[in-house]
Design an enzyme around this catalytic site. Structure first.
Site, PDB file in Angstrom:
ATOM      1  N   GLU B  59       0.825  -1.216   0.000  1.00  0.00           N
ATOM      2  CA  GLU B  59       0.000   0.000   0.000  1.00  0.00           C
ATOM      3  C   GLU B  59       0.857   1.264   0.000  1.00  0.00           C
ATOM      4  OE1 GLU B  59      -0.708  -2.654   1.807  1.00  0.00           O
ATOM      5  OE2 GLU B  59      -2.727  -3.203   1.108  1.00  0.00           O
ATOM      6  N   HIS B 128     -11.253  -4.414   9.282  1.00  0.00           N
ATOM      7  CA  HIS B 128     -11.861  -4.189   7.973  1.00  0.00           C
ATOM      8  C   HIS B 128     -13.142  -3.365   8.070  1.00  0.00           C
ATOM      9  CE1 HIS B 128      -9.220  -7.599   7.200  1.00  0.00           C
ATOM     10  NE2 HIS B 128      -9.264  -7.284   5.913  1.00  0.00           N
TER      11      HIS B 128
END
Ligand SMILES: Cc1ncc(C[n+]2csc(CCOP(=O)(O)OP(=O)(O)O)c2C)c(N)n1
Ligand SMILES: [Mg+2]
Lengths: 360, 327, 311
Positions: B59, B128
């Protein structure tokens, strides 16, 4: 220092002027401020001696009765910490933190309530908060404003009218001969017909009589005087012991009217009247019906004192006459009782041993 | 097309932008296969794998790469699969992308778009489900959008790809499948800018929200209406200083005098604090009650369905908060 | 004596190295005088690396650096006055006083930025390299040996190799990350070893030897222009502290003496003399640079501060 309960009205009023400044020494009885109520302007006096601490309600502010408008402290330097109000429902909340000393007298109010109060000229210190934790919210200010701002005078009159219209009323009129008073009144120019009628009323309505079943005050009959002022119709109250000499009545009445016209009525001038007295004789009115106050079971209306004739045993006699009309709350008294009351008044004026003068 | 889903709208936004501007590229994990939420489905087929680039699980490097490409004139759109993983990119976003224009005195710019997906749904759990918008809005130089409708989602993508500076578009996993009527005007991309939008009118209280919580607020407003309380619901759409204009909301506050801010993020330090602070600056004397904030409980996002349900502000929580405001 | 083209170029390279050294000596003195706000990391001992790598680059190439960036920027051709003014926080500095020593940016000379975050610019070079792949330009990123232990370094190596990005990684290995020697930082002595498993071509050179650096950098740049990443590790010395004011108690006297013996500026000077350039010619260059720096210093110090409103 709270706004006293002012007579029949709990609505409080608008602070016209403060006569003392923060820090000024205060004696018992000193006039602290002038308050404009729905009935009159009142001087509010100090009940305790000390120093005027923080003023919580500025000039122009509208306050409810019971509202804290200032604090009186024991010493002048106590000022900064003054304003810790005694705990009570209307006491403005202040933080006990010493850092907040300067803001003592702080009212818990929402910002919007503050803005509305400023717009409507209402002192927050005088508003009872209905929000969480007693916070003053806008609706509290608006509720107070509806009964307290510009339209106050007319609203007050309307309220009174409303109250009396709702009550069953009747009217009784009697013509009374007052010729025997022409000479003595001429000798006492400071005494007027009104004073004479007032004395007659005081004498004719002893405590316990049907129209005055429970005296409201030990200071005598509470007579509300309808006074037309620049600000509208006022109803200050004159306390009339039945033995008060005419000169004293005249003196007290004039002082009261002067205060009313100057807008400087004091706490004691605003009791609940037991009788409302109204004299329109000087305007040439022959007869009229006076409006009661909701608290007074009777109103007495006096017309013009004028020359007229009486017929006695077929003979016509010129004399001086006046028409007196009583407006009576039917829930308190019936027609016969009202008639007997006027009979008493007439007897006093026509046959009584004579007026009580202070001298002679 | 009479209506479209939030995911379809995002996809069309990307597709239209890519068709219009060859500098627009899409990067992210699995984006060539449509991504886990299907937003980029079909883009690789349409524009090729040079412009729709699958990346390794890196990322930070991907956002850094995109920053470098943006500095060189590209308009990269990076999909960070879950907002939770934005933590890994924060150095690139915060210390590199957000600073360039300022430090280079406008001689360099970073027209970077980061799409990321936030929010609680179906036990996605502690890693999440999070909403980190308040971290981002704290950084001058990044614009943050949180659209709640398909129309705004489409426009958010188009608008973001017209900006000269980094934009983070915060999507919500619970909204991807939500269908809304497609307004014809939504195709006209140029006129749109993120602005607070009134989703419901009312005069008793103002509820300010964004992203999926707008729907919770609207449901609460209907329930409250049956109790006689009419709530005005505002959807902020744009959250960062660069795009947030609370002027109209402040006007609403001057009418309703009561405000509740609702979001999914944890209440403490949440974006609601910023909204509350600004509204009191703008409309202090219009407030008849303290501005209330409603957010998630101070806890990591729990997994088990009953725990997860209790974690988020519910419709009833919003109702109760409004009732408390009205007291 | 008539100079050859080579000699003229060498003298020019030396002038740049000498400028960087003089510039940083000036900065060091200004730090001691309290004229310099913030942190300053000097690159004394790394001048050959900066000048040597830049010598291999063209105008279309883009350079990124780290926190020890003065040399890279000056070697790339930035105006020393604008750089010093920025380091002093002046209005007419390179960044208007917004950035300072650790945030120097000069797109005009293809220098796209230093960074205060170790490793922060590495992936940026990747994206820029990719974006400019058709311009014929490459991207170069300088970083220290310490950056090789960050995650972003490894992510970037992987991505550069995976996507065959035209990026030149220049790791200036000065043996220290702040106060800690390499051995305390990683069991892998040389950062270039990390590049090997990704299949990235690597070279490790004596970064204090200008002519070696130039030759090796040219080869590396050539490889990158062909479309693949290259990892160049430059073994340099840190002649100053980590930052100005660092008393370096963690370094032994012998080690510092050894480092001084590898002073790249002195070595480049020796090289010039060995190549037949006269002491007088070298001294003249040095005198010119000193005069230039004195003027730059005076001007920079006299410059205005930025107006907060304009910030
Ligand atoms: C991410 C990050 N961690 C820590 C620091 C503090 N720091 C500044 S320079 C430095 C050492 C870097 O060593 P190296 O990469 O070898 O560069 P050198 O200073 O030797 O040139 C550190 C730890 C930083 N700036 N950034
Ligand atoms: Mg090092």
């Amino acid at each position: 220092m709270r706004i006293p309960r002012l007579g029949l009205s709990e609505a409080g009023g608008r602070i016209l002027a403060w006569h003392k400044r923060e820090g000024d020494p205060v004696e018992v009885g000193d006039v602290l401020l002038e308050l404009e109520t729905d009935k009159a302007s009142v001087e509010v006096t100090a009940a305790t001696a000390g120093y005027l601490g923080r003023i919580a309600a500025p000039e122009g502010a509208v306050v409810e009765s019971g509202a804290v408008v200032a604090w009186i402290t024991a010493s002048p330097d106590e000022q900064v910490h003054a304003g810790r109000p005694s705990p009570g429902p209307e006491a403005p909340a202040v933080s006990p933190s010493p850092h907040q000393g300067a803001t003592s007298g702080w009212v818990r109010a929402s910002p919007y309530a503050r803005r509305r109060a400023a717009e409507l000229g209402i002192a927050l210190a005088g508003v009872t908060g209905s929000g969480p934790g007693g916070r003053v919210v806008a609706r509290d200010v608006e509720r107070l404003a509806r009964g307290s701002t510009a339209g106050r005078w007319r609203e007050a009159v309307a309220r009174r009218l409303q109250a009396t219209v709702e009550a069953p009323e009747f009217w009784v009129t009697r013509t009374m001969e007052v010729a025997r008073w022409i000479a003595p009144l001429a000798q006492h120019p400071q005494v007027t017909w009104t004073d004479l009628f007032l004395q007659a009323l005081a004498v004719s309505l002893p405590a316990g009589s049907p129209l005055r079943p429970q005296p409201r005050s030990p200071s005598g009959l509470q007579v509300g005087l309808a006074v037309a002022t620049d600000q509208g119709l006022l109803l200050p109250v004159l306390a009339l012991p039945s033995d008060l000499p005419l000169e004293a009545i005249a003196e007290r009445r004039k002082a009261l009217l002067a205060r009313a016209r100057r807008g400087q009525l004091q706490d004691g001038d605003l009791g609940e009247p037991e009788l409302v007295f109204s004299n329109l004789g000087m305007f040439g009115v022959d007869r009229f019906m006076a409006l009661r106050d909701p608290s007074a079971p009777v109103a007495v209306a006096v017309g013009r004192v004028g020359e007229g004739v009486r017929v006695e045993g077929g003979a016509i006699r010129a004399t001086w006459l006046v028409e007196v009309t009583a407006t009576v709350d039917h829930r308190v008294a019936d027609g016969a009782e009202a008639a007997r009351f006027l009979q008493q008044v007439a007897r006093y004026l026509e046959q009584g041993e004579g007026a009580r003068w202070s001298q002679g | 097309m009479a209506d479209w889903t939030y995911a379809e709208a995002l996809r069309e936004g990307l597709r239209d932008a890519m068709a219009e501007d060859p500098r627009v590229i899409v990067l992210g994990e699995d984006v060539a296969y449509g991504g886990p939420f299907g937003v980029t489905r079909g883009l690789k087929e349409a524009f090729g794998s040079e412009r729709v680039r699958n990346t390794p699980i890196s990322e930070a490097a991907v956002v850094g790469f995109a920053t470098g490409a943006a500095l060189a004139g590209y308009r990269p759109v990076v999909e960070v699969m879950f907002m939770d993983f934005l933590t890994l990119t924060l150095d690139m976003l915060v210390n590199q992308a957000a600073k360039y224009r300022y430090l280079a005195q406008d001689r360099l710019r970073v027209p970077l778009v980061v799409r990321t997906q936030a929010g609680v749904l179906q036990s996605a759990g502690a890693h999440h489900s999070q909403s980190f918008e308040s971290w981002l809005v704290h950084v001058p130089g990044i614009s943050v959008l949180a659209p709640s409708t398909a129309g705004d989602a489409y426009q958010a993508i188009r608008w973001a790809l017209r900006q000269p500076d980094p934009v983070v578009v915060m999507e919500h996993k619970a909204l991807y499948g939500r269908r809304t009527v497609r307004e014809p005007a939504e195709d006209v991309a140029a006129g749109w800018a993120p602005r607070a939008t009134r989703r419901r009118a009312g005069q008793d209280a103002t509820v300010v929200s964004y992203s999926a919580m707008v729907y919770t607020a609207l449901e609460a407003a209907e329930r409250l209406a049956r109790e006689g309380v009419e709530v005005e619901v505002w959807d902020l759409v744009g959250l960062s200083d660069s795009v947030m204009d609370l002027g109209l909301v402040a006007e609403a506050v001057q009418r309703t005098h009561r405000v509740l801010v609702v979001h999914e993020a944890v209440r403490t330090g949440g974006f609601g604090a910023e909204v509350a602070a600004r509204l009191q600056e703008l409309a202090f004397d219009g407030l008849d009650a303290p501005i209330e904030r409603l957010g998630a409980k101070a806890s990591p996002v729990p997994f088990s369905p009953p725990l997860e349900k209790a974690y988020l502000p519910s419709v009833e929580d919003v109702c109760q908060a409004v009732r408390d405001l009205m007291a | 004596m008539e100079q050859t083209t080579d000699q003229a170029e060498w003298l020019q390279r030396y002038r740049l190295m000498y400028l960087i050294r003089t510039f940083e000596e000036t900065v060091a003195r200004l730090v001691r005088q309290g004229e310099v706000p913030g942190f300053v990391h000097l690159s004394m001992g790394q001048e050959a690396s900066a000048v040597g790598v830049m010598a291999a680059l063209g105008p279309a190439d883009v350079v990124y650096s780290g926190h020890r960036a003065h040399g890279h920027l000056l070697a790339r051709g930035a105006d020393p006055l604008a750089v010093l003014a920025e380091i002093l926080g002046k209005r007419d500095g390179l960044g208007g006083g917004r950035g300072g020593s650790m945030h120097l940016i000069d797109p005009g000379v293809g220098f796209w930025g230093a960074t205060g975050v170790v490793g922060g610019t590495i992936p940026l070079a990747l994206g820029t390299a990719w974006a400019r792949r058709e311009s014929g330009g490459i991207a170069v990123v300088f970083f220290g040996d310490g950056a090789s232990t960050t995650g972003i370094f490894h992510e970037s190596l992987n991505l550069a190799a995976l996507w065959s990005l035209p990026v030149l990684f220049c790791c200036e290995n000065n043996g220290y990350a702040e106060f800690s020697a390499r051995a305390e930082q990683s069991p892998v002595a040389y950062a270039s070893r990390f590049a090997e498993p990704y299949g990235i071509a690597t070279a490790r050179v004596d970064g204090t030897e200008l002519w070696t650096v130039i030759r090796q950098a040219q080869a590396a740049v050539q490889a990158v222009r062909e479309g693949r990443p290259f990892f160049l590790e430059l073994e340099v010395v840190r002649l100053a502290g980590h930052y100005e004011g660092d008393v370096q108690t963690y370094r032994s006297a012998e080690e510092r003496e050894q480092a001084r013996s590898r002073d790249p500026v002195w070595r480049a000077r020796q090289g010039l003399l060995d190549s037949g350039i006269s002491e007088g010619e070298v001294a003249q260059v040095e005198e010119e640079v000193k005069r230039q720096m004195r003027a730059v210093e005076d001007q920079a110090l006299a410059m205005q501060w930025p107006e907060p409103a304009a910030g």
